[in-house]
Write an enzyme that holds these catalytic residues in place. Structure first.
Site, mmCIF file in Angstrom:
data_model
loop_
_atom_site.group_PDB
_atom_site.id
_atom_site.type_symbol
_atom_site.label_atom_id
_atom_site.label_comp_id
_atom_site.label_asym_id
_atom_site.label_seq_id
_atom_site.Cartn_x
_atom_site.Cartn_y
_atom_site.Cartn_z
ATOM 1 N N GLY A 173 -9.002 -8.378 -9.440
ATOM 2 C CA GLY A 173 -8.009 -9.225 -8.646
ATOM 3 C C GLY A 173 -8.260 -9.212 -6.950
ATOM 4 O O GLY A 173 -9.693 -8.856 -6.613
ATOM 5 N N ILE A 175 -8.192 -6.614 -4.724
ATOM 6 C CA ILE A 175 -9.204 -5.391 -4.352
ATOM 7 C C ILE A 175 -10.356 -5.299 -5.111
ATOM 8 O O ILE A 175 -11.325 -4.980 -4.667
ATOM 9 C CB ILE A 175 -8.365 -4.098 -4.263
ATOM 10 C CG1 ILE A 175 -6.773 -4.081 -3.620
ATOM 11 C CG2 ILE A 175 -8.969 -2.951 -4.050
ATOM 12 C CD1 ILE A 175 -5.866 -3.141 -3.827
ATOM 13 N N ARG A 195 -7.282 -9.397 -17.595
ATOM 14 C CA ARG A 195 -6.783 -9.785 -18.847
ATOM 15 C C ARG A 195 -7.272 -11.225 -19.214
ATOM 16 O O ARG A 195 -7.488 -11.612 -20.254
ATOM 17 C CB ARG A 195 -5.274 -10.030 -18.579
ATOM 18 C CG ARG A 195 -4.434 -8.805 -18.673
ATOM 19 C CD ARG A 195 -2.931 -8.971 -18.268
ATOM 20 N NE ARG A 195 -2.702 -9.352 -16.887
ATOM 21 C CZ ARG A 195 -1.801 -9.325 -16.292
ATOM 22 N NH1 ARG A 195 -0.618 -8.726 -16.955
ATOM 23 N NH2 ARG A 195 -1.534 -9.393 -15.176
ATOM 24 N N SER A 196 -7.854 -11.925 -18.129
ATOM 25 C CA SER A 196 -8.679 -13.165 -18.297
ATOM 26 C C SER A 196 -9.803 -13.161 -17.424
ATOM 27 O O SER A 196 -9.785 -12.524 -16.339
ATOM 28 C CB SER A 196 -7.651 -14.337 -18.073
ATOM 29 O OG SER A 196 -7.390 -14.388 -17.093
ATOM 30 N N ARG A 252 -3.782 3.448 -10.572
ATOM 31 C CA ARG A 252 -2.750 4.517 -10.765
ATOM 32 C C ARG A 252 -3.051 5.530 -11.557
ATOM 33 O O ARG A 252 -3.668 5.129 -12.633
ATOM 34 C CB ARG A 252 -1.627 3.519 -11.076
ATOM 35 C CG ARG A 252 -0.808 2.540 -10.382
ATOM 36 C CD ARG A 252 0.068 3.617 -8.915
ATOM 37 N NE ARG A 252 0.871 2.753 -8.220
ATOM 38 C CZ ARG A 252 0.502 2.317 -7.095
ATOM 39 N NH1 ARG A 252 -0.763 2.900 -6.514
ATOM 40 N NH2 ARG A 252 1.131 1.690 -6.254
ATOM 41 N N ASP A 276 -8.645 9.282 -6.838
ATOM 42 C CA ASP A 276 -7.512 9.085 -5.807
ATOM 43 C C ASP A 276 -6.200 9.148 -6.121
ATOM 44 O O ASP A 276 -5.175 9.350 -5.462
ATOM 45 C CB ASP A 276 -7.736 7.618 -4.989
ATOM 46 C CG ASP A 276 -6.664 7.573 -3.898
ATOM 47 O OD1 ASP A 276 -6.493 8.360 -2.980
ATOM 48 O OD2 ASP A 276 -6.422 6.221 -3.522
ATOM 49 N N GLU A 281 1.716 12.782 -9.380
ATOM 50 C CA GLU A 281 1.635 13.230 -7.856
ATOM 51 C C GLU A 281 2.675 13.599 -7.345
ATOM 52 O O GLU A 281 3.729 13.426 -7.626
ATOM 53 C CB GLU A 281 0.932 11.873 -7.183
ATOM 54 C CG GLU A 281 -0.116 11.460 -7.723
ATOM 55 C CD GLU A 281 -0.643 10.000 -7.195
ATOM 56 O OE1 GLU A 281 0.373 9.467 -6.325
ATOM 57 O OE2 GLU A 281 -1.570 9.324 -7.832
ATOM 58 N N HIS A 299 -4.380 10.369 -2.914
ATOM 59 C CA HIS A 299 -3.807 8.940 -2.925
ATOM 60 C C HIS A 299 -3.965 8.495 -1.462
ATOM 61 O O HIS A 299 -3.069 7.952 -0.580
ATOM 62 C CB HIS A 299 -2.331 9.018 -3.370
ATOM 63 C CG HIS A 299 -1.846 7.557 -3.796
ATOM 64 N ND1 HIS A 299 -1.026 7.393 -4.802
ATOM 65 C CD2 HIS A 299 -2.155 6.359 -3.298
ATOM 66 C CE1 HIS A 299 -0.804 6.221 -5.184
ATOM 67 N NE2 HIS A 299 -1.559 5.541 -4.249
HETATM 68 P P1 NAP Z 1 -4.182 -7.962 -8.097
HETATM 69 O O1 NAP Z 1 -4.579 -9.053 -7.166
HETATM 70 O O2 NAP Z 1 -2.824 -8.459 -8.731
HETATM 71 O O3 NAP Z 1 -5.138 -7.732 -9.354
HETATM 72 C C1 NAP Z 1 -4.812 -6.870 -10.525
HETATM 73 C C2 NAP Z 1 -6.046 -7.092 -11.448
HETATM 74 O O4 NAP Z 1 -5.627 -6.172 -12.563
HETATM 75 C C3 NAP Z 1 -6.028 -8.593 -12.062
HETATM 76 O O5 NAP Z 1 -7.538 -8.939 -12.271
HETATM 77 C C4 NAP Z 1 -5.510 -8.515 -13.333
HETATM 78 O O6 NAP Z 1 -6.157 -8.896 -14.375
HETATM 79 C C5 NAP Z 1 -5.920 -6.932 -13.840
HETATM 80 N N1 NAP Z 1 -5.002 -6.512 -14.667
HETATM 81 C C6 NAP Z 1 -3.681 -6.501 -14.778
HETATM 82 N N2 NAP Z 1 -3.202 -5.905 -15.890
HETATM 83 C C7 NAP Z 1 -4.277 -5.732 -16.657
HETATM 84 C C8 NAP Z 1 -4.321 -5.246 -18.028
HETATM 85 N N3 NAP Z 1 -3.258 -4.849 -18.799
HETATM 86 N N4 NAP Z 1 -5.768 -5.300 -18.624
HETATM 87 C C9 NAP Z 1 -6.564 -5.452 -17.573
HETATM 88 N N5 NAP Z 1 -6.793 -6.024 -16.304
HETATM 89 C C10 NAP Z 1 -5.570 -6.149 -15.892
HETATM 90 O O7 NAP Z 1 -3.977 -6.468 -7.449
HETATM 91 P P2 NAP Z 1 -4.493 -6.080 -6.115
HETATM 92 O O8 NAP Z 1 -3.868 -6.153 -5.054
HETATM 93 O O9 NAP Z 1 -6.089 -5.880 -6.609
HETATM 94 O O10 NAP Z 1 -4.166 -4.372 -6.421
HETATM 95 C C11 NAP Z 1 -4.201 -3.758 -7.790
HETATM 96 C C12 NAP Z 1 -3.863 -2.304 -7.876
HETATM 97 O O11 NAP Z 1 -4.403 -1.362 -7.046
HETATM 98 C C13 NAP Z 1 -2.244 -2.230 -7.392
HETATM 99 O O12 NAP Z 1 -1.422 -2.731 -8.152
HETATM 100 C C14 NAP Z 1 -2.053 -0.621 -7.247
HETATM 101 O O13 NAP Z 1 -1.727 -0.366 -8.377
HETATM 102 C C15 NAP Z 1 -3.545 -0.389 -6.876
HETATM 103 N N6 NAP Z 1 -3.566 0.287 -5.600
HETATM 104 C C16 NAP Z 1 -3.888 1.542 -5.133
HETATM 105 C C17 NAP Z 1 -4.077 1.811 -4.053
HETATM 106 C C18 NAP Z 1 -4.352 3.201 -3.506
HETATM 107 O O14 NAP Z 1 -3.954 3.716 -2.558
HETATM 108 N N7 NAP Z 1 -5.139 3.895 -4.298
HETATM 109 C C19 NAP Z 1 -3.737 0.967 -2.855
HETATM 110 C C20 NAP Z 1 -3.536 -0.340 -3.185
HETATM 111 C C21 NAP Z 1 -3.114 -0.697 -4.608
HETATM 112 P P3 NAP Z 1 -5.477 -10.766 -14.636
HETATM 113 O O15 NAP Z 1 -5.669 -11.466 -13.376
HETATM 114 O O16 NAP Z 1 -6.421 -11.153 -15.706
HETATM 115 O O17 NAP Z 1 -4.000 -10.496 -15.026
#
Ligand code: NAP
Length: 336
Positions: A173, A175, A195-196, A252, A276, A281, A299
């Site tokens: 996605g 990030i 997922r796709s 997460r 992280d 936590e 984190h």
């Molecule tokens: P995003 O743009 O929604 O991207 C999420 C990605 O995960 C998409 O490619 C999605 O695939 C994939 N995904 C979702 N469910 C899945 C599954 N069951 N199996 C395989 N792939 C799956 O989100 P983002 O903005 O990149 O952020 C992603 C996540 O990073 C956040 O939701 C958060 O949990 C984490 N995060 C952590 C921190 C930290 O401080 N460590 C900070 C920010 C975010 P599809 O497109 O095919 O659905």
């Protein structure tokens, strides 16, 4: 949210209007950063974790609570939503919202907003930092110098090269893409799972995390948390990653079966990890903390001053837009 309800929200927020006069009432559902709390306290009637600190006062205030302010780690279960009859909006300062029961909010007629994109750079930077730290053993090297071991024992054992290695990204996605761009600069070959398959990236799609792990030197996790990804990285995936493989988790804690990860690290089933995020936590298991070849950070994916400011600004902009009857900046996909 319909234009009608936005207009109603705008009218009701104005002092002197019948029904709900004065500043809208906002519940901070968990401990939030001063960057977010300060402006919230200025602009709204702010109740800080009243449901935890004073249940009787909370019950009295609940009928006028129109907004919940939260962080990416906050929990807003259906049970609490059920005690907020006037809830209209949940403004999460964070992109992840797996702790928020979005279905319950929607059933109540409330919208959920988050803060995507503004933190992509920081989280991707940290992912690369953890990859390098785990491969080159930077925290251990730092400890080696500080403890006087360099002078006493000579050079450290050789570490692992990162440039040119194979990088598997779980989640492509916002990030995930920022991580891939950075990994490319290290000359890494990049494959991913999601997922796709994505038409807008040049990287190779692999259908499962296990298959991706089998062909990766570094496996980097950046999916949402929640039921859909719980323990997606289990003992089988870790075995596929192999004894030289390095796992990096900036997604997460729930995405990884933490017990299986500890086993894999203790038994040399995988080569190392950079983490992280954790299952419970801020509690990190002693067995994990005892492993010298694992890099642990608390984190801090988005934890820079400028990014946290941008996140707070966007969360506040969503609240402001809602109470002004204007279109929301960044509702979560389920609420668009
Ligand atoms: P995003 O743009 O929604 O991207 C999420 C990605 O995960 C998409 O490619 C999605 O695939 C994939 N995904 C979702 N469910 C899945 C599954 N069951 N199996 C395989 N792939 C799956 O989100 P983002 O903005 O990149 O952020 C992603 C996540 O990073 C956040 O939701 C958060 O949990 C984490 N995060 C952590 C921190 C930290 O401080 N460590 C900070 C920010 C975010 P599809 O497109 O095919 O659905």
């Amino acid at each position: 949210m319909s234009q009608d309800s936005r207009t109603r929200a705008a009218d009701e927020g104005k002092p002197g209007k019948p029904g709900k006069p004065g500043k809208p009432c906002v519940l901070a559902v968990s401990k939030l950063m001063p960057l977010y709390m300060g402006p919230l306290a200025e602009r709204y009637e702010l109740l800080e974790r009243l449901h935890e600190t004073d249940p009787a006062a909370f019950a009295a205030a609940a009928p006028r609570i129109r907004a919940v302010a939260a962080s990416g780690e906050s929990r807003l279960p259906a049970e609490l939503v059920g005690r907020l009859p006037a809830l209209e909006i949940v403004a999460v300062m964070g992109v992840g919202y797996d702790g928020i029961d979005v279905a319950a909010c929607k059933a109540r007629g409330a919208v959920v907003t988050h803060t995507p994109d503004v933190l992509n750079d920081d989280v991707a930077d940290l992912a690369l930092g953890l990859m390098l730290s785990a491969a080159r053993q930077l925290p251990a090297a730092d400890r080696y110098v500080r403890a006087g071991e360099w002078a006493a024992k000579g050079a450290m054992p050789l570490a692992r090269k990162m440039s040119g290695a194979r990088c598997g990204i779980v989640g492509m996605g916002r990030i995930g893409k920022a991580i891939a761009t950075r990994a490319q600069a290290f000359g890494m070959s990049i494959a991913y799972t999601a997922r796709s398959a994505k038409a807008d990236v040049p990287y190779r799609y692999v259908a499962s995390a296990e298959a991706l792990a089998a062909e990766s030197d570094f496996l980097v996790l950046i999916t949402p948390g929640g039921a859909g990804t719980k323990h997606m990285i289990d003992a089988r995936v870790l075995r596929a990653l192999g004894q030289k493989g390095i796992l990096v988790n900036v997604a997460r804690g729930s995405v990884v079966d933490e017990d299986a990860l500890i086993e894999a690290l203790e038994q040399g089933i995988i080569g190392g990890a950079g983490l992280d995020v954790f299952a419970n936590e801020p509690n990190v298991p002693e067995r994990l903390r005892a492993l010298p070849h694992v890099v642990l950070v608390p984190h801090i994916g988005s934890a820079t001053t400028s990014t946290r400011q941008a996140m707070a600004d966007l969360a506040l902009a969503n609240l402001g837009a809602h109470f002004a009857g204007q279109p929301l900046k960044t509702p979560v996909p389920e609420c668009r």
